[in-house]
Each structure stands twice: as structure tokens, then as C-alpha cells.
Design a protein around this motif. Structure first.
Motif, PDB file in Angstrom:
ATOM      1  N   ASP A 299       0.823  -1.207   0.000  1.00 20.18           N
ATOM      2  CA  ASP A 299       0.000   0.000   0.000  1.00 20.18           C
ATOM      3  C   ASP A 299       0.860   1.262   0.000  1.00 20.18           C
ATOM      4  OD1 ASP A 299      -2.257  -1.568   0.023  1.00 20.18           O
ATOM      5  OD2 ASP A 299      -2.612  -1.373   2.180  1.00 20.18           O
ATOM      6  N   VAL A 300       1.952   1.247   0.776  1.00 28.80           N
ATOM      7  CA  VAL A 300       2.851   2.401   0.829  1.00 28.80           C
ATOM      8  C   VAL A 300       3.477   2.650  -0.545  1.00 28.80           C
ATOM      9  CG1 VAL A 300       5.033   3.241   1.775  1.00 28.80           C
ATOM     10  CG2 VAL A 300       3.348   2.197   3.286  1.00 28.80           C
ATOM     11  N   LEU A 301       3.921   1.589  -1.193  1.00 29.89           N
ATOM     12  CA  LEU A 301       4.544   1.732  -2.508  1.00 29.89           C
ATOM     13  C   LEU A 301       3.541   2.183  -3.571  1.00 29.89           C
ATOM     14  CD1 LEU A 301       6.871  -1.409  -2.496  1.00 29.89           C
ATOM     15  CD2 LEU A 301       7.535   0.979  -2.176  1.00 29.89           C
ATOM     16  N   VAL A 302       2.330   1.686  -3.503  1.00 24.34           N
ATOM     17  CA  VAL A 302       1.291   2.142  -4.438  1.00 24.34           C
ATOM     18  C   VAL A 302       1.049   3.640  -4.275  1.00 24.34           C
ATOM     19  CG1 VAL A 302      -1.173   2.032  -4.980  1.00 24.34           C
ATOM     20  CG2 VAL A 302       0.121  -0.075  -4.695  1.00 24.34           C
ATOM     21  N   MET A 303       0.976   4.086  -3.034  1.00 21.38           N
ATOM     22  CA  MET A 303       0.772   5.513  -2.782  1.00 21.38           C
ATOM     23  C   MET A 303       1.879   6.349  -3.413  1.00 21.38           C
ATOM     24  SD  MET A 303       0.641   7.563   0.857  1.00 21.38           S
ATOM     25  CE  MET A 303       2.409   7.333   1.078  1.00 21.38           C
ATOM     26  N   HIS A 304       3.124   5.938  -3.211  1.00 19.41           N
ATOM     27  CA  HIS A 304       4.232   6.683  -3.788  1.00 19.41           C
ATOM     28  C   HIS A 304       4.238   6.595  -5.308  1.00 19.41           C
ATOM     29  CE1 HIS A 304       5.802   6.777   0.343  1.00 19.41           C
ATOM     30  NE2 HIS A 304       6.570   7.760  -0.069  1.00 19.41           N
ATOM     31  N   ALA A 305       3.904   5.435  -5.837  1.00 21.64           N
ATOM     32  CA  ALA A 305       3.901   5.257  -7.291  1.00 21.64           C
ATOM     33  C   ALA A 305       2.854   6.122  -7.959  1.00 21.64           C
ATOM     34  CB  ALA A 305       3.665   3.792  -7.639  1.00 21.64           C
ATOM     35  N   GLU A 306       1.758   6.362  -7.276  1.00 24.65           N
ATOM     36  CA  GLU A 306       0.683   7.167  -7.849  1.00 24.65           C
ATOM     37  C   GLU A 306       0.886   8.666  -7.631  1.00 24.65           C
ATOM     38  OE1 GLU A 306      -2.991   3.950  -7.608  1.00 24.65           O
ATOM     39  OE2 GLU A 306      -2.779   5.442  -6.018  1.00 24.65           O
ATOM     40  N   ARG A 307       1.526   9.032  -6.521  1.00 23.55           N
ATOM     41  CA  ARG A 307       1.619  10.452  -6.180  1.00 23.55           C
ATOM     42  C   ARG A 307       2.943  11.107  -6.570  1.00 23.55           C
ATOM     43  NH1 ARG A 307      -0.929  10.722  -0.021  1.00 23.55           N
ATOM     44  NH2 ARG A 307      -3.008   9.903  -0.533  1.00 23.55           N
ATOM     45  N   ALA A 308       4.046  10.396  -6.331  1.00 25.56           N
ATOM     46  CA  ALA A 308       5.356  11.033  -6.505  1.00 25.56           C
ATOM     47  C   ALA A 308       5.616  11.530  -7.922  1.00 25.56           C
ATOM     48  CB  ALA A 308       6.464  10.085  -6.051  1.00 25.56           C
ATOM     49  N   PRO A 309       5.340  10.739  -8.973  1.00 25.43           N
ATOM     50  CA  PRO A 309       5.610  11.254 -10.321  1.00 25.43           C
ATOM     51  C   PRO A 309       4.798  12.497 -10.667  1.00 25.43           C
ATOM     52  CG  PRO A 309       5.397   8.866 -10.357  1.00 25.43           C
ATOM     53  CD  PRO A 309       4.947   9.325  -8.995  1.00 25.43           C
ATOM     54  N   ALA A 310       3.632  12.646 -10.052  1.00 27.64           N
ATOM     55  CA  ALA A 310       2.803  13.820 -10.335  1.00 27.64           C
ATOM     56  C   ALA A 310       3.390  15.090  -9.727  1.00 27.64           C
ATOM     57  CB  ALA A 310       1.387  13.592  -9.810  1.00 27.64           C
ATOM     58  N   ILE A 311       4.225  14.949  -8.710  1.00 30.32           N
ATOM     59  CA  ILE A 311       4.829  16.125  -8.074  1.00 30.32           C
ATOM     60  C   ILE A 311       5.784  16.814  -9.032  1.00 30.32           C
ATOM     61  CG2 ILE A 311       6.327  16.894  -6.183  1.00 30.32           C
ATOM     62  CD1 ILE A 311       5.226  14.569  -4.523  1.00 30.32           C
ATOM     63  N   ARG A 312       6.605  16.033  -9.725  1.00 27.31           N
ATOM     64  CA  ARG A 312       7.540  16.548 -10.722  1.00 27.31           C
ATOM     65  C   ARG A 312       7.460  15.643 -11.944  1.00 27.31           C
ATOM     66  NH1 ARG A 312      10.625  21.064  -8.349  1.00 27.31           N
ATOM     67  NH2 ARG A 312      12.083  20.830 -10.079  1.00 27.31           N
ATOM     68  N   PRO A 313       6.539  15.924 -12.878  1.00 30.79           N
ATOM     69  CA  PRO A 313       6.305  15.029 -14.010  1.00 30.79           C
ATOM     70  C   PRO A 313       7.525  14.790 -14.894  1.00 30.79           C
ATOM     71  CG  PRO A 313       4.504  16.606 -13.774  1.00 30.79           C
ATOM     72  CD  PRO A 313       5.589  17.047 -12.844  1.00 30.79           C
ATOM     73  N   ASP A 314       8.479  15.714 -14.900  1.00 34.85           N
ATOM     74  CA  ASP A 314       9.651  15.564 -15.759  1.00 34.85           C
ATOM     75  C   ASP A 314      10.823  14.886 -15.063  1.00 34.85           C
ATOM     76  OD1 ASP A 314       8.352  16.835 -17.881  1.00 34.85           O
ATOM     77  OD2 ASP A 314       8.952  18.821 -17.180  1.00 34.85           O
ATOM     78  N   ALA A 315      10.625  14.457 -13.841  1.00 37.00           N
ATOM     79  CA  ALA A 315      11.724  13.884 -13.059  1.00 37.00           C
ATOM     80  C   ALA A 315      11.639  12.365 -12.999  1.00 37.00           C
ATOM     81  CB  ALA A 315      11.721  14.448 -11.647  1.00 37.00           C
ATOM     82  N   GLU A 316      12.807  11.727 -12.851  1.00 39.14           N
ATOM     83  CA  GLU A 316      12.852  10.328 -12.454  1.00 39.14           C
ATOM     84  C   GLU A 316      12.661  10.302 -10.933  1.00 39.14           C
ATOM     85  OE1 GLU A 316      13.438   7.441 -14.032  1.00 39.14           O
ATOM     86  OE2 GLU A 316      14.252   7.926 -16.002  1.00 39.14           O
ATOM     87  N   VAL A 317      11.980   9.267 -10.438  1.00 39.10           N
ATOM     88  CA  VAL A 317      11.683   9.194  -9.010  1.00 39.10           C
ATOM     89  C   VAL A 317      12.204   7.885  -8.434  1.00 39.10           C
ATOM     90  CG1 VAL A 317       9.898   9.343  -7.244  1.00 39.10           C
ATOM     91  CG2 VAL A 317       9.583  10.533  -9.425  1.00 39.10           C
ATOM     92  N   PHE A 318      12.897   7.995  -7.301  1.00 37.96           N
ATOM     93  CA  PHE A 318      13.442   6.828  -6.610  1.00 37.96           C
ATOM     94  C   PHE A 318      13.038   6.889  -5.141  1.00 37.96           C
ATOM     95  CE2 PHE A 318      15.987   7.440 -10.298  1.00 37.96           C
ATOM     96  CZ  PHE A 318      16.388   6.184 -10.715  1.00 37.96           C
ATOM     97  N   LEU A 319      12.897   5.722  -4.535  1.00 32.65           N
ATOM     98  CA  LEU A 319      12.616   5.631  -3.103  1.00 32.65           C
ATOM     99  C   LEU A 319      13.810   4.985  -2.411  1.00 32.65           C
ATOM    100  CD1 LEU A 319       8.945   4.265  -3.192  1.00 32.65           C
ATOM    101  CD2 LEU A 319       9.693   6.656  -3.031  1.00 32.65           C
ATOM    102  N   HIS A 320      14.287   5.630  -1.351  1.00 38.83           N
ATOM    103  CA  HIS A 320      15.325   5.033  -0.516  1.00 38.83           C
ATOM    104  C   HIS A 320      14.623   4.245   0.575  1.00 38.83           C
ATOM    105  CE1 HIS A 320      18.193   5.110   2.947  1.00 38.83           C
ATOM    106  NE2 HIS A 320      19.036   4.752   1.993  1.00 38.83           N
ATOM    107  N   LEU A 321      14.846   2.931   0.591  1.00 39.37           N
ATOM    108  CA  LEU A 321      14.131   2.071   1.527  1.00 39.37           C
ATOM    109  C   LEU A 321      15.065   0.961   2.013  1.00 39.37           C
ATOM    110  CD1 LEU A 321      11.309   1.649   2.807  1.00 39.37           C
ATOM    111  CD2 LEU A 321      10.833   0.035   0.951  1.00 39.37           C
TER     112      LEU A 321
END
Length: 216
Positions: free
Chosen positions: A66-88
Motif C-alpha cells: 500500500d505504501v509503494l502504491v501511494m508513492h507510485a501514484e503520487r510522486a511522479p505527479a509532483i515533478r512530471p519531468d523527473a525520475e523518481v526513486f525511493l530510498h528504503l
């Protein structure tokens, strides 16, 4: 003119790359690349197997999914032109979101542009930001800035970490920016060595080189 490429494209422990689209480009026939839910479930199971000394309890894999789904859906929308990574580093940790972005050069001299991108002179910092040169084997000398700001609503101190480089090849130039922020400064401090190592993997490759690196 350039294409941002992270090596290795698919895996850089303990970082998780969030796909930019669903299904993921080049993986249209791969089941786990079809939806955020399928991707998150596969990553959650893998992270519990690879990064935890203990076995997951009932609900642990579902929670991380659930946590990863949330990030996958929200994070790219914050900066659409950026690559997004999670440190976990552990599946029970709160992921730290890291953005990597190409920024068009708009005529500023290199030092001025990098200080602005890295927020080395930010007026909202509660103390002088810690700015230092940062060496990359692919991008040369850049700037690394750690700064602290006070949240206006809660008065809590948040931390931000930024890296910036000017990449030039022939007549072309682009600025490269890595940035992250977190309300718990200790979370960034504890991750700083991992993030430094991650930052040194960033490189720019041409469209012609893209297939040789592999698209994730």
C-alpha cells in the motif's frame, strides 16, 4: 538533446525506481509492469525477502504494498519531468523520495545556476546551508547542499538535500538536479552515504546510447 540514464537502471539497492508510466515502456508484456498495484506487490515481497532479518508478520507485505502504491501514484505527479526513486533500506522504514531531473540552461553562468538549483543561498534556511563541492565520475564537479528550514504551520525543522551539476558536451549543455526533503532531518542524515553513492551513479547518455544501457 540528451536522455537521463541511471545505472543500473533496474536496481540500485537500497533504492527503488518508480516507473514513469503504466504499463512501463519496454515492459508492456511483463505482468508486474502493468499497474502500480502489481509492481508494488512484487517489490514488497522482494524487499521483505532481501532486506529484513525477520520474516514478515501477517499484513506486513500488504502494508508495504500500500505504501509503494501511494508513492507510485503520487510522486511522479509532483515533478512530471523527473525520475523518481525511493530510498528504503528496510521494508518497515518510511521511504525517502529522491527526484532526479534535467533542467534547461537559461543563460546563467555555471556557478550562479548551480547555487540557485541547489538552494545554497536560500533565504528560508534557519541557518547557513552547508554547501560543498561534490565529485561525480560521470558529471564532474558539482554542488551538494544540505539546508534546514522551519515549517510555517508546525514550526518543525525540515531538512533538504540537493545536488547540482552543469553537464556540457560540444555546444549542448544541461543542468542535472537531485533533490529530496523530509520532516525528520535525522532520516536524511542517516541516508546521506547511500544518497551520495546514488548521486555518483547518475550520468547523461545520448539517444544513440540508450539501448546499450537498457531502459527501465
Amino acid at each position: 538533446m540528451s536522455w537521463l540514464n541511471i545505472k543500473p537502471a533496474m536496481r540500485l539497492d537500497p533504492f527503488i525506481r518508480i516507473p514513469l508510466a503504466w504499463p512501463e515502456l519496454g515492459l508492456e508484456d511483463v505482468k508486474i509492469a502493468q499497474t502500480p498495484q502489481a509492481w508494488a506487490r512484487a517489490i514488497a515481497e522482494e524487499w521483505w525477502e532481501d532486506f529484513a532479518d525477520e520474516k514478515p508478520r501477517s499484513g506486513d507485505v500488504d502494508l508495504l504494498t500500500d505504501v509503494l502504491v501511494m508513492h507510485a501514484e503520487r510522486a511522479p505527479a509532483i515533478r512530471p519531468d523527473a525520475e523518481v526513486f525511493l530510498h528504503l533500506p528496510h521494508p518497515k522504514d518510511i521511504p525517502l523520495t529522491v527526484f532526479v531531473e534535467l533542467v534547461e540552461v537559461e543563460g546563467e553562468d555555471r556557478d550562479t545556476a548551480l547555487r540557485e538549483l541547489a538552494q545554497a543561498d536560500a533565504s528560508d534556511a534557519i541557518e547557513l546551508p552547508v554547501a560543498e563541492d561534490f565529485e561525480s565520475p560521470h558529471l564532474g564537479t558539482g554542488l551538494r547542499v544540505l539546508r534546514y528550514v522551519q515549517d510555517e504551520g508546525s514550526n518543525e525543522v525540515h531538512a533538504g538535500l540537493r545536488y547540482a551539476w552543469r553537464y556540457e558536451k560540444g555546444s549542448d549543455a544541461v543542468d542535472v538536479l537531485i533533490f529530496l526533503a523530509h520532516p525528520d532531518p535525522g532520516r536524511i542524515i542517516r541516508a546521506s552515504l547511500d544518497i551520495d553513492e546514488f548521486a555518483r551513479t547518475i550520468r547523461i547518455s545520448s539517444e544513440e546510447e540508450k539501448d546499450a544501457w537498457g531502459v527501465a
